[in-house]
Design a protein around this motif. Structure first.
Motif, mmCIF file in Angstrom:
data_model
loop_
_atom_site.group_PDB
_atom_site.id
_atom_site.type_symbol
_atom_site.label_atom_id
_atom_site.label_comp_id
_atom_site.label_asym_id
_atom_site.label_seq_id
_atom_site.Cartn_x
_atom_site.Cartn_y
_atom_site.Cartn_z
ATOM 1 N N PRO A 53 0.822 -1.209 0.000
ATOM 2 C CA PRO A 53 0.000 0.000 0.000
ATOM 3 C C PRO A 53 0.857 1.259 0.000
ATOM 4 O O PRO A 53 1.815 1.362 0.761
ATOM 5 C CB PRO A 53 -0.810 -0.131 1.294
ATOM 6 N N ASN A 54 0.497 2.189 -0.858
ATOM 7 C CA ASN A 54 1.231 3.449 -0.935
ATOM 8 C C ASN A 54 0.503 4.358 -1.916
ATOM 9 O O ASN A 54 -0.405 3.932 -2.622
ATOM 10 C CB ASN A 54 2.674 3.214 -1.383
ATOM 11 N N SER A 55 0.935 5.618 -1.972
ATOM 12 C CA SER A 55 0.409 6.578 -2.939
ATOM 13 C C SER A 55 1.562 7.102 -3.777
ATOM 14 O O SER A 55 2.671 7.306 -3.266
ATOM 15 C CB SER A 55 -0.295 7.741 -2.232
ATOM 16 N N TYR A 56 1.310 7.322 -5.084
ATOM 17 C CA TYR A 56 2.364 7.741 -5.993
ATOM 18 C C TYR A 56 1.863 8.895 -6.860
ATOM 19 O O TYR A 56 0.684 8.954 -7.230
ATOM 20 C CB TYR A 56 2.794 6.575 -6.885
ATOM 21 N N GLN A 57 2.793 9.797 -7.190
ATOM 22 C CA GLN A 57 2.513 10.902 -8.106
ATOM 23 C C GLN A 57 3.195 10.591 -9.434
ATOM 24 O O GLN A 57 4.419 10.434 -9.495
ATOM 25 C CB GLN A 57 3.054 12.220 -7.539
ATOM 26 N N VAL A 58 2.404 10.483 -10.503
ATOM 27 C CA VAL A 58 2.935 10.040 -11.792
ATOM 28 C C VAL A 58 2.659 11.081 -12.871
ATOM 29 O O VAL A 58 1.547 11.615 -12.971
ATOM 30 C CB VAL A 58 2.308 8.694 -12.215
ATOM 31 N N VAL A 61 -2.546 2.927 -4.091
ATOM 32 C CA VAL A 61 -2.590 1.475 -3.925
ATOM 33 C C VAL A 61 -2.979 1.203 -2.486
ATOM 34 O O VAL A 61 -2.239 1.531 -1.559
ATOM 35 C CB VAL A 61 -1.216 0.841 -4.246
ATOM 36 N N GLU A 62 -4.180 0.610 -2.301
ATOM 37 C CA GLU A 62 -4.744 0.472 -0.956
ATOM 38 C C GLU A 62 -5.104 -0.984 -0.671
ATOM 39 O O GLU A 62 -5.365 -1.759 -1.590
ATOM 40 C CB GLU A 62 -6.010 1.340 -0.821
#
Length: 442
Positions: free
Chosen positions: A95-100, A245-246
């Motif tokens: 799980p994580n958050s991404y800036q694309v 992504v959770e």
């Protein structure tokens, strides 16, 4: 001439007496054969029911063995982000958050190399990246279509596709995208031919959390561990796509409950096939060693220690085996386990040595499956223990046909023998009565 009928002399029913004697002699064997056939047919029916129950359970296992189906992770983006890229996650994602952002898409190299109706006869070296093959063009097959076919059908082709545009231009396109897959062509003197570049070979360029990433393909697998980005478009200036992504707690909870329900249905089916109900008849697989072994292996797969997992066993997740042998879940304890370490639960179920894989190994021993090669790909299929046993029982049933045939022959022989004996006795009585009658009238 005197006429003699069976039974005339004695008054006895010779046919009935013959049948009675034959039945008396053959009945034990007939009853034995019928009982043996009924036992085998009952066993076959029981095994077919067991196999059906195992196959239904295995369908659940196959579904839940896929981390995506189990629901370990889910991806969320806004609508604009979904137009730019697709995201899939594998079992090792977290799980994580991404800036694309996407600055450039990967493209295949495309060049126009020959123009006109024909190509000059000779040899040409066509290269894609660091791979080269030689194209021989003869004077009699140098039209564009023949050259195109020769390129496309060559077994040495390194990865290029030829096509004809506008009837008089031969266009070469690399099969793979990326800056390294550049097409070049030389004549037999080693001179590079002039080409018209229709599409530049280029890598995909993107940034993830400000870090620049290059990829020869628009299917980017090297940017985020366990996450694949499928690039569709470039982002606008200053546009940033947020990819979250959770953990998918709802789906994971449903998956655990689906597994428990499916296992309990299998356990119930096995009980029906092995346990004699109060006041009922003994089932076909009662005290069956193979079925007992199956139950033992299933319980072992559920209770085996989970090495390398944050949870040592299912009980720590709130999943326990009840006194009667089926599974039960403590929803509160399962919820706490998910809150504390959801990915550990997903790994414990869907990992290569997880609960689902261990149960599949057991089930496939009985219903058959497919062996895996060194790369984990499907190989040779194998039969399960149930099929092997069913085939053996069916062979035994086929053997009964011979025994019944022998019994019919025995019945015919006995009928002829007893009938002859009773007829002889009847004639003797008839003659004796005739003699007595002659004495009476003397």
């Amino acid at each position: 001439m005197a006429i003699s009928m069976p039974g005339m002399g004695s008054g006895l029913d010779i046919n009935m007496m013959t049948q009675t004697m034959v039945q008396s002699e053959l009945s034990p064997r007939i009853n034995q054969l019928k009982k043996s056939e009924a036992t085998i047919n009952g066993e076959l029916a029981g095994l077919e029911s067991l196999e059906s129950a195992l196959e239904a359970f295995n369908k659940t296992l196959e579904k839940l063995s896929d981390p995506d189906e189990f629901g370990s992770l889910k991806v969320s983006m806004d609508d604009d982000g979904e137009k730019i890229l697709g995201v899939t996650v594998e079992g090792d994602a977290r799980p994580n958050s991404y800036q694309v952002t996407v600055q450039q898409l990967a493209e295949k190299h495309k060049v126009s190399v020959f123009e006109g109706e024909t190509v000059a006869a000779g040899s040409y070296d066509i290269a894609v990246g660091d791979k080269t093959f030689t194209l021989d063009v003869g004077a009699e097959d140098n039209d564009l279509e023949s050259v195109m076919n020769a390129i496309n059908k060559s077994k040495d082709n390194p990865g290029v596709t030829a096509s004809i545009i506008n009837g008089d231009q031969l266009v070469l396109t690399s099969n793979e995208s990326g800056a390294e897959n550049v097409i070049s062509i030389k004549d037999d003197s080693g001179n590079a031919l002039a080409v018209t570049e229709l599409q530049k070979a280029q890598d995909a360029l993107l940034t993830v959390d400000g870090i620049e990433v290059k990829s020869s393909s628009n299917k980017v697998e090297n940017a985020i561990n366990g996450v694949t980005l499928d690039l569709e478009k470039t982002t606008a200036e200053d546009e940033v796509i947020r990819v979250d992504v959770e953990t998918d707690l709802d789906t994971m909870t449903d998956s655990v409950n689906d597994l428990i329900d499916s296992y309990n249905k299998l356990f119930g089916a096995i009980e029906d096939l092995t346990r004699t109900p109060e006041g009922g008849s003994r089932p076909a697989l009662a005290s069956d060693s193979m079925t007992s072994s199956l139950l033992s292996q299933l319980r072992s797969a559920l209770s085996s220690p989970m090495e390398g997992s944050a949870f040592s066993n299912l009980a720590e997740m709130g999943i326990i085996t009840t006194m009667n042998g089926d599974l039960e879940v403590d929803e509160d304890q399962l919820e706490k386990a998910f809150e504390s370490n959801p990915m550990a639960i997903a790994d414990a179920f869907t990992g290569s040595e997880g609960v689902v894989a261990n149960l599949q190994t057991v089930v496939e021993q009985y219903i058959g499956g497919t062996e895996k090669d060194e790369d984990g790909e499907d190989g040779k299929s194998f039969d399960g223990l149930i099929k092997t046993r069913v085939d053996s029982l069916k062979d035994n049933l086929d053997g009964f046909d011979v025994q019944w045939s022998d019994l019919e022959k025995r019945e015919t022989a006995l009928t002829e023998r007893y009938s002859a004996q009773f007829i002889a006795m009847d004639l003797a009585i008839q003659q004796m009565n005739s003699t007595l009658s002659s004495f009476t009238y003397m």
